[in-house]
Design a protein around this motif. Sequence first.
Motif, PDB file in Angstrom:
ATOM      1  N   GLU A  12     -35.313 -21.419 -27.273  1.00  0.00           N
ATOM      2  CA  GLU A  12     -36.177 -22.497 -27.954  1.00  0.00           C
ATOM      3  C   GLU A  12     -35.908 -22.367 -29.547  1.00  0.00           C
ATOM      4  O   GLU A  12     -35.613 -21.496 -29.855  1.00  0.00           O
ATOM      5  CB  GLU A  12     -37.699 -22.210 -27.675  1.00  0.00           C
ATOM      6  CG  GLU A  12     -38.036 -21.043 -27.283  1.00  0.00           C
ATOM      7  CD  GLU A  12     -37.871 -20.802 -25.890  1.00  0.00           C
ATOM      8  OE1 GLU A  12     -38.103 -21.534 -24.713  1.00  0.00           O
ATOM      9  OE2 GLU A  12     -37.002 -19.819 -25.353  1.00  0.00           O
ATOM     10  N   LYS A  16     -31.110 -27.970 -29.449  1.00  0.00           N
ATOM     11  CA  LYS A  16     -30.626 -28.745 -28.446  1.00  0.00           C
ATOM     12  C   LYS A  16     -31.112 -29.917 -28.023  1.00  0.00           C
ATOM     13  O   LYS A  16     -30.449 -30.774 -28.028  1.00  0.00           O
ATOM     14  CB  LYS A  16     -30.300 -27.826 -27.188  1.00  0.00           C
ATOM     15  CG  LYS A  16     -31.768 -27.496 -26.452  1.00  0.00           C
ATOM     16  CD  LYS A  16     -31.553 -26.743 -25.248  1.00  0.00           C
ATOM     17  CE  LYS A  16     -33.292 -26.442 -24.993  1.00  0.00           C
ATOM     18  NZ  LYS A  16     -34.147 -27.308 -25.244  1.00  0.00           N
ATOM     19  N   ARG A  50     -43.783 -29.480 -14.252  1.00  0.00           N
ATOM     20  CA  ARG A  50     -43.817 -28.858 -15.668  1.00  0.00           C
ATOM     21  C   ARG A  50     -45.191 -28.456 -16.272  1.00  0.00           C
ATOM     22  O   ARG A  50     -45.246 -27.299 -16.972  1.00  0.00           O
ATOM     23  CB  ARG A  50     -43.267 -30.150 -16.520  1.00  0.00           C
ATOM     24  CG  ARG A  50     -43.222 -29.797 -17.926  1.00  0.00           C
ATOM     25  CD  ARG A  50     -42.464 -30.850 -18.958  1.00  0.00           C
ATOM     26  NE  ARG A  50     -42.544 -30.605 -20.139  1.00  0.00           N
ATOM     27  CZ  ARG A  50     -41.461 -29.934 -20.949  1.00  0.00           C
ATOM     28  NH1 ARG A  50     -40.389 -29.617 -20.190  1.00  0.00           N
ATOM     29  NH2 ARG A  50     -41.670 -29.532 -22.130  1.00  0.00           N
ATOM     30  N   TYR A  68     -39.141 -23.982 -10.751  1.00  0.00           N
ATOM     31  CA  TYR A  68     -38.065 -24.532 -11.587  1.00  0.00           C
ATOM     32  C   TYR A  68     -36.732 -24.974 -10.527  1.00  0.00           C
ATOM     33  O   TYR A  68     -36.307 -26.189 -10.622  1.00  0.00           O
ATOM     34  CB  TYR A  68     -37.469 -23.456 -12.215  1.00  0.00           C
ATOM     35  CG  TYR A  68     -38.100 -23.337 -13.550  1.00  0.00           C
ATOM     36  CD1 TYR A  68     -38.226 -24.287 -14.890  1.00  0.00           C
ATOM     37  CD2 TYR A  68     -38.614 -22.105 -13.964  1.00  0.00           C
ATOM     38  CE1 TYR A  68     -38.696 -24.095 -15.723  1.00  0.00           C
ATOM     39  CE2 TYR A  68     -39.451 -21.947 -15.137  1.00  0.00           C
ATOM     40  CZ  TYR A  68     -39.312 -22.917 -16.124  1.00  0.00           C
ATOM     41  OH  TYR A  68     -40.116 -22.835 -17.388  1.00  0.00           O
ATOM     42  N   PRO A 187     -28.277 -29.759 -39.094  1.00  0.00           N
ATOM     43  CA  PRO A 187     -28.097 -30.747 -38.089  1.00  0.00           C
ATOM     44  C   PRO A 187     -26.733 -31.530 -38.062  1.00  0.00           C
ATOM     45  O   PRO A 187     -26.088 -31.584 -36.897  1.00  0.00           O
ATOM     46  CB  PRO A 187     -29.322 -31.456 -37.888  1.00  0.00           C
ATOM     47  CG  PRO A 187     -30.391 -30.784 -38.698  1.00  0.00           C
ATOM     48  CD  PRO A 187     -29.667 -29.859 -39.670  1.00  0.00           C
ATOM     49  N   VAL A 190     -23.874 -29.411 -37.120  1.00  0.00           N
ATOM     50  CA  VAL A 190     -23.947 -28.816 -35.993  1.00  0.00           C
ATOM     51  C   VAL A 190     -23.440 -30.339 -34.967  1.00  0.00           C
ATOM     52  O   VAL A 190     -22.531 -30.037 -34.179  1.00  0.00           O
ATOM     53  CB  VAL A 190     -25.401 -28.494 -35.415  1.00  0.00           C
ATOM     54  CG1 VAL A 190     -25.155 -28.296 -33.983  1.00  0.00           C
ATOM     55  CG2 VAL A 190     -25.602 -27.540 -35.995  1.00  0.00           C
TER      56      VAL A 190
HETATM   57  N1  Z5A Z   1     -37.093 -22.847 -18.478  1.00  0.00           N
HETATM   58  C1  Z5A Z   1     -36.908 -21.699 -17.697  1.00  0.00           C
HETATM   59  O1  Z5A Z   1     -37.477 -20.770 -17.892  1.00  0.00           O
HETATM   60  N2  Z5A Z   1     -36.258 -21.890 -16.472  1.00  0.00           N
HETATM   61  C2  Z5A Z   1     -35.423 -23.018 -16.296  1.00  0.00           C
HETATM   62  O2  Z5A Z   1     -34.683 -22.971 -15.265  1.00  0.00           O
HETATM   63  C3  Z5A Z   1     -35.672 -24.300 -17.004  1.00  0.00           C
HETATM   64  C4  Z5A Z   1     -36.566 -24.002 -18.259  1.00  0.00           C
HETATM   65  C5  Z5A Z   1     -35.002 -25.550 -16.802  1.00  0.00           C
HETATM   66  C6  Z5A Z   1     -38.770 -25.549 -21.322  1.00  0.00           C
HETATM   67  O3  Z5A Z   1     -39.698 -25.877 -22.431  1.00  0.00           O
HETATM   68  C7  Z5A Z   1     -39.264 -24.302 -20.939  1.00  0.00           C
HETATM   69  O4  Z5A Z   1     -38.790 -23.958 -19.893  1.00  0.00           O
HETATM   70  C8  Z5A Z   1     -38.262 -23.375 -21.966  1.00  0.00           C
HETATM   71  C9  Z5A Z   1     -37.233 -22.579 -20.822  1.00  0.00           C
HETATM   72  C10 Z5A Z   1     -38.102 -22.785 -19.581  1.00  0.00           C
HETATM   73  N3  Z5A Z   1     -38.978 -22.227 -22.445  1.00  0.00           N
HETATM   74  N4  Z5A Z   1     -39.680 -22.375 -23.441  1.00  0.00           N
HETATM   75  N5  Z5A Z   1     -40.189 -22.252 -24.363  1.00  0.00           N
HETATM   76  P1  Z5A Z   1     -39.560 -27.258 -23.414  1.00  0.00           P
HETATM   77  O5  Z5A Z   1     -38.650 -28.213 -22.661  1.00  0.00           O
HETATM   78  O6  Z5A Z   1     -40.793 -27.673 -23.632  1.00  0.00           O
HETATM   79  O7  Z5A Z   1     -38.861 -26.563 -24.840  1.00  0.00           O
HETATM   80  P2  Z5A Z   1     -37.359 -25.946 -25.039  1.00  0.00           P
HETATM   81  O8  Z5A Z   1     -36.462 -26.758 -24.051  1.00  0.00           O
HETATM   82  O9  Z5A Z   1     -37.424 -24.650 -25.259  1.00  0.00           O
HETATM   83  O10 Z5A Z   1     -37.165 -26.961 -26.387  1.00  0.00           O
HETATM   84  P3  Z5A Z   1     -37.660 -26.815 -27.796  1.00  0.00           P
HETATM   85  O11 Z5A Z   1     -38.443 -25.433 -27.852  1.00  0.00           O
HETATM   86  O12 Z5A Z   1     -38.476 -27.896 -28.260  1.00  0.00           O
HETATM   87  O13 Z5A Z   1     -36.336 -26.322 -28.558  1.00  0.00           O
HETATM   88  P4  Z5A Z   1     -34.973 -27.220 -28.748  1.00  0.00           P
HETATM   89  O14 Z5A Z   1     -34.709 -28.172 -27.730  1.00  0.00           O
HETATM   90  O15 Z5A Z   1     -33.957 -25.963 -28.688  1.00  0.00           O
HETATM   91  O16 Z5A Z   1     -34.977 -27.593 -30.289  1.00  0.00           O
HETATM   92  P5  Z5A Z   1     -35.292 -29.006 -30.885  1.00  0.00           P
HETATM   93  O17 Z5A Z   1     -36.823 -29.414 -30.413  1.00  0.00           O
HETATM   94  O18 Z5A Z   1     -34.074 -29.738 -31.059  1.00  0.00           O
HETATM   95  O19 Z5A Z   1     -35.661 -28.498 -32.435  1.00  0.00           O
HETATM   96  C11 Z5A Z   1     -36.583 -27.510 -32.654  1.00  0.00           C
HETATM   97  C12 Z5A Z   1     -37.364 -27.599 -34.226  1.00  0.00           C
HETATM   98  O20 Z5A Z   1     -36.071 -27.144 -35.008  1.00  0.00           O
HETATM   99  C13 Z5A Z   1     -37.375 -29.114 -34.705  1.00  0.00           C
HETATM  100  O21 Z5A Z   1     -38.577 -28.881 -35.473  1.00  0.00           O
HETATM  101  C14 Z5A Z   1     -36.276 -29.357 -35.258  1.00  0.00           C
HETATM  102  O22 Z5A Z   1     -36.235 -30.435 -36.144  1.00  0.00           O
HETATM  103  C15 Z5A Z   1     -35.659 -28.192 -35.873  1.00  0.00           C
HETATM  104  N6  Z5A Z   1     -34.166 -28.205 -35.709  1.00  0.00           N
HETATM  105  C16 Z5A Z   1     -33.292 -28.501 -35.051  1.00  0.00           C
HETATM  106  N7  Z5A Z   1     -32.117 -28.252 -35.474  1.00  0.00           N
HETATM  107  C17 Z5A Z   1     -32.010 -27.705 -36.674  1.00  0.00           C
HETATM  108  C18 Z5A Z   1     -31.219 -27.191 -37.729  1.00  0.00           C
HETATM  109  N8  Z5A Z   1     -29.746 -27.424 -37.299  1.00  0.00           N
HETATM  110  N9  Z5A Z   1     -31.590 -26.590 -38.576  1.00  0.00           N
HETATM  111  C19 Z5A Z   1     -32.885 -26.642 -38.991  1.00  0.00           C
HETATM  112  N10 Z5A Z   1     -33.776 -27.048 -38.219  1.00  0.00           N
HETATM  113  C20 Z5A Z   1     -33.498 -27.789 -36.987  1.00  0.00           C
END
Ligand code: Z5A
Length: 210
Positions: A12, A16, A50, A68, A187, A190
């Motif tokens: 997280e 991605k 979910r 899942y 970003p 990347v």
């Molecule tokens: N899970 C599981 O356990 N088993 C499974 O089989 C599956 C999933 C399929 C789904 O949560 C949860 O389910 C996850 C795994 C579990 N566990 N948790 N928590 P979700 O779908 O709600 O959340 P996520 O998939 O973990 O996504 P996320 O937390 O939103 O993170 P992300 O997708 O990696 O990041 P993002 O949303 O693109 O960015 C996060 C923040 O960072 C955002 O404010 C961006 O603006 C910022 N960001 C992004 N890139 C950058 C860079 N390069 N620099 C600085 N800041 C950045």
Amino acid sequence: MPGLFIVFEGIEGSGKTLQLKLLARYLRKKGIKPLVTREPGGTRLGEGIRRLLLKDGNPSPRAELFLYLADRAQHVKEVIRPALRGGRMVLCDRYYFSTLAYQGYARGLDLAFVEEANDRAIEGFKPHLVVLLDLPVRVALERIRGRSLDRMEQEAFSFHERVREGFWAQARREPDLFLVIDGTRMPEEVFQEVLKGVGVRFPEMAPLLL
Ligand code: Z5A
């Protein structure tokens, strides 16, 4: 490119979801309309699952695994396979590599069992490419600090370390399937790496990615 199935994975806060959206937007500008989807929650049934997984429920590790997998079985049948058959490109936020990393490596369920159960759920349906955004857990968690955390996000630091290692173990095992990208940079930097990597893996797409 029609019929191409690309998955984005990472811990997280890895970025991605942002990278998947950037790629989708970029492709749309080039005239390709990818199907953007996610796990869990890519179907109506999956939205309910979910909620149970991340908000309302408190499943045991085994119940969590099967929830899942139920989400995924429905997702593959109802959304992913039909889209690919219809010639769409599919961009999916998480797939079974997350199950191996979270429920296997991090929760500690038997890996062979998780793999076998997953295989049954998806009937061996693999993607063409997995884009893995990798970065230290400390950096990733810092990014999502301040937002209200779901059940999985509240896990201990060591849990997320094991998730990261779980992704690495899979990438090492199938280097041709994985494109591992340093997620610590800005970003846009990347994203350039994502475009370059996809172009190298699928040369027929390269002219589109310039
Ligand atoms: N899970 C599981 O356990 N088993 C499974 O089989 C599956 C999933 C399929 C789904 O949560 C949860 O389910 C996850 C795994 C579990 N566990 N948790 N928590 P979700 O779908 O709600 O959340 P996520 O998939 O973990 O996504 P996320 O937390 O939103 O993170 P992300 O997708 O990696 O990041 P993002 O949303 O693109 O960015 C996060 C923040 O960072 C955002 O404010 C961006 O603006 C910022 N960001 C992004 N890139 C950058 C860079 N390069 N620099 C600085 N800041 C950045």
